[in-house]
Design an enzyme around this catalytic site. Structure first.
Site, PDB file in Angstrom:
ATOM      1  N   GLN A 110      82.132  83.438 -23.001  1.00  0.00           N
ATOM      2  CA  GLN A 110      81.600  83.362 -24.368  1.00  0.00           C
ATOM      3  C   GLN A 110      80.375  84.272 -24.468  1.00  0.00           C
ATOM      4  OE1 GLN A 110      79.366  79.957 -26.188  1.00  0.00           O
ATOM      5  NE2 GLN A 110      81.213  79.728 -27.429  1.00  0.00           N
ATOM      6  N   TYR A 181      73.662  80.312 -34.397  1.00  0.00           N
ATOM      7  CA  TYR A 181      73.192  81.487 -33.675  1.00  0.00           C
ATOM      8  C   TYR A 181      73.345  82.735 -34.547  1.00  0.00           C
ATOM      9  CZ  TYR A 181      72.935  78.274 -29.751  1.00  0.00           C
ATOM     10  OH  TYR A 181      72.623  77.207 -28.937  1.00  0.00           O
ATOM     11  N   ARG A 326      82.529  67.123 -23.583  1.00  0.00           N
ATOM     12  CA  ARG A 326      81.966  66.050 -22.753  1.00  0.00           C
ATOM     13  C   ARG A 326      83.025  65.416 -21.847  1.00  0.00           C
ATOM     14  NH1 ARG A 326      79.444  62.524 -27.359  1.00  0.00           N
ATOM     15  NH2 ARG A 326      81.205  63.517 -28.450  1.00  0.00           N
TER      16      ARG A 326
END
Length: 397
Positions: A110, A181, A326
């Site tokens: 990424q 971002y 998670r």
């Protein structure tokens, strides 16, 4: 529902450019809080990814900043965010790719620029950069507006990070256009107040993310094998109370333009469950975005999956691929157990007894044993491991 496939989570999937995934599970990119100064991978980084090489058919390595001023976005005092802005990072990138691929699954890097979120710039005495200079009430450091020349340089930096991913042996890259971002900051009418070719109208707010996509595609065509995977991650909406950066009606228009560039997948970053819906809509986000994808652009959704049953529901009713975040922190062998018919043995929550098995990095262990879990989404069972917190990275917090 709009999607309603008959696919199983264990099915293979062939992407647009002929890369074949061994199953429909993706490991979501998550910061590991394991980097050395200036974003170099550590032994903890490599061990973390090696432990998760069978967590999914496609493992997306955490966000790596592509320009020196693009990060770190990690909490000061904790091990840093990883980087890919120079050839000096190639050795670590190679080790990460090798660790992920050691059992035959795909490794994706990424690539990312933090923009105003690059708190490491502020800590080191430099202003963070953003589309527009403005006061953000949630930041305690200054933000400087990017010049046109700097914008062009950052676009080129995304291309060079792609080249490094190729040289390092990654099977693809994911362009990080989500989670507030820089790419999202340009697309947002809240944070982009420019009146040049990079801002103003919706069309101009699309210009920077589309330019990044085109540059990544150009570099991949020049240096990568035809099977090289390119994806784009997006937050479907930016709505915080009365503050609206964009709606799903606008972001689907951006995605429709990205689809024209023939990427392999779109990755929706969701926060209220994989089946979540926009306000006042009968359709899920996944269903809305599926409408603007062509047959060869696959959809990945992420949020809240910790079991085989949830993963299968997501694949059957919402998406081509399901990303697990998670769930793979708690269960490093998430996909392996499903593929072996042992899905019922997947761990669904962390505990003192399973903490060692989870093989978290020291930074993640410290983060998730804090009462505030450092602002990260809490792990199920996380309250049971708070006694393991040592405070070794908490000098600034």
């Amino acid at each position: 529902m709009f999607f309603m496939s008959k696919n199983l989570v264990t099915d293979t999937l062939t992407l647009r450019h002929r890369a074949i995934l061994s199953n429909r599970i993706v490991m979501s990119p998550m910061q590991t809080l394991s980097g050395k100064r200036n974003g170099f991978a550590s032994a903890d980084t490599i061990a973390y990814y090696a432990a998760r090489s069978q967590a999914a058919g496609m493992i997306i390595a955490e966000y790596h900043y592509v320009s020196p001023n693009g990060g770190p976005c990690s909490t000061p005092g904790y091990p840093e965010q990883l980087a890919a802005y120079s050839d000096e990072h190639l050795d670590g990138l190679r080790q990460v790719a090798k660790a992920i691929k050691k059992d035959g699954n795909k490794a994706i890097l990424q690539i990312h620029h933090g923009g105003r979120a690059a708190i490491g710039q502020a800590v080191s005495g430099s202003p963070a950069v953003a589309p527009s200079q403005m006061d953000f009430d949630f930041l305690n450091y200054p933000v400087r507006e990017l010049t046109n020349e700097e914008i062009e340089a950052i676009i080129a930096d995304f291309g060079q990070a792609t080249r490094r991913a190729i040289e390092a042996g990654f099977d693809g890259v994911e362009i990080h256009g989500a989670n507030h971002y820089l790419l999202q900051q340009f697309f947002s009418s809240y944070s982009n107040r420019r009146n040049d070719q990079w801002g103003g109208s919706l069309e101009k707010r699309m210009a920077f993310p589309l330019a990044v996509v085109k540059e990544v595609k150009r570099i991949a065509k020049a240096f990568a094998k035809k099977e090289f995977i390119i994806g784009y991650r997006i937050s479907p909406e930016e709505i915080h109370g009365e503050t609206i950066g964009y709606t799903y009606q606008e972001s689907t228009q951006l995605v429709a333009r990205i689809v024209e560039q023939e990427l392999d997948y779109i990755h929706l970053s969701l926060f209220e469950g994989y089946h979540s819906k926009p306000k006042n809509s009968d359709l899920s986000y996944a269903e809305h975005f599926k409408k603007v994808l062509d047959e060869q652009t696959k959809l990945i959704i992420v949020c809240g999956v910790t079991s085989q049953e949830q993963a299968q529901d997501a694949i059957a009713n919402y998406s081509d691929l399901i990303a697990i975040g998670r769930g793979t922190l708690i269960e490093p062998q998430f996909a392996k157990k499903i593929m072996e018919g042992k899905g019922e043995t997947i761990l669904h929550q962390i505990s003192p007894e399973t903490l060692a098995y989870a093989q978290l990095t020291p930074g993640l262990k410290e983060a998730f044993t804090r009462e505030d879990h450092l602002g990260l989404p809490p792990l199920p069972g996380g309250e049971s491991i708070q006694s393991f917190h040592t405070g070794q990275f908490d000098m600034f917090n």
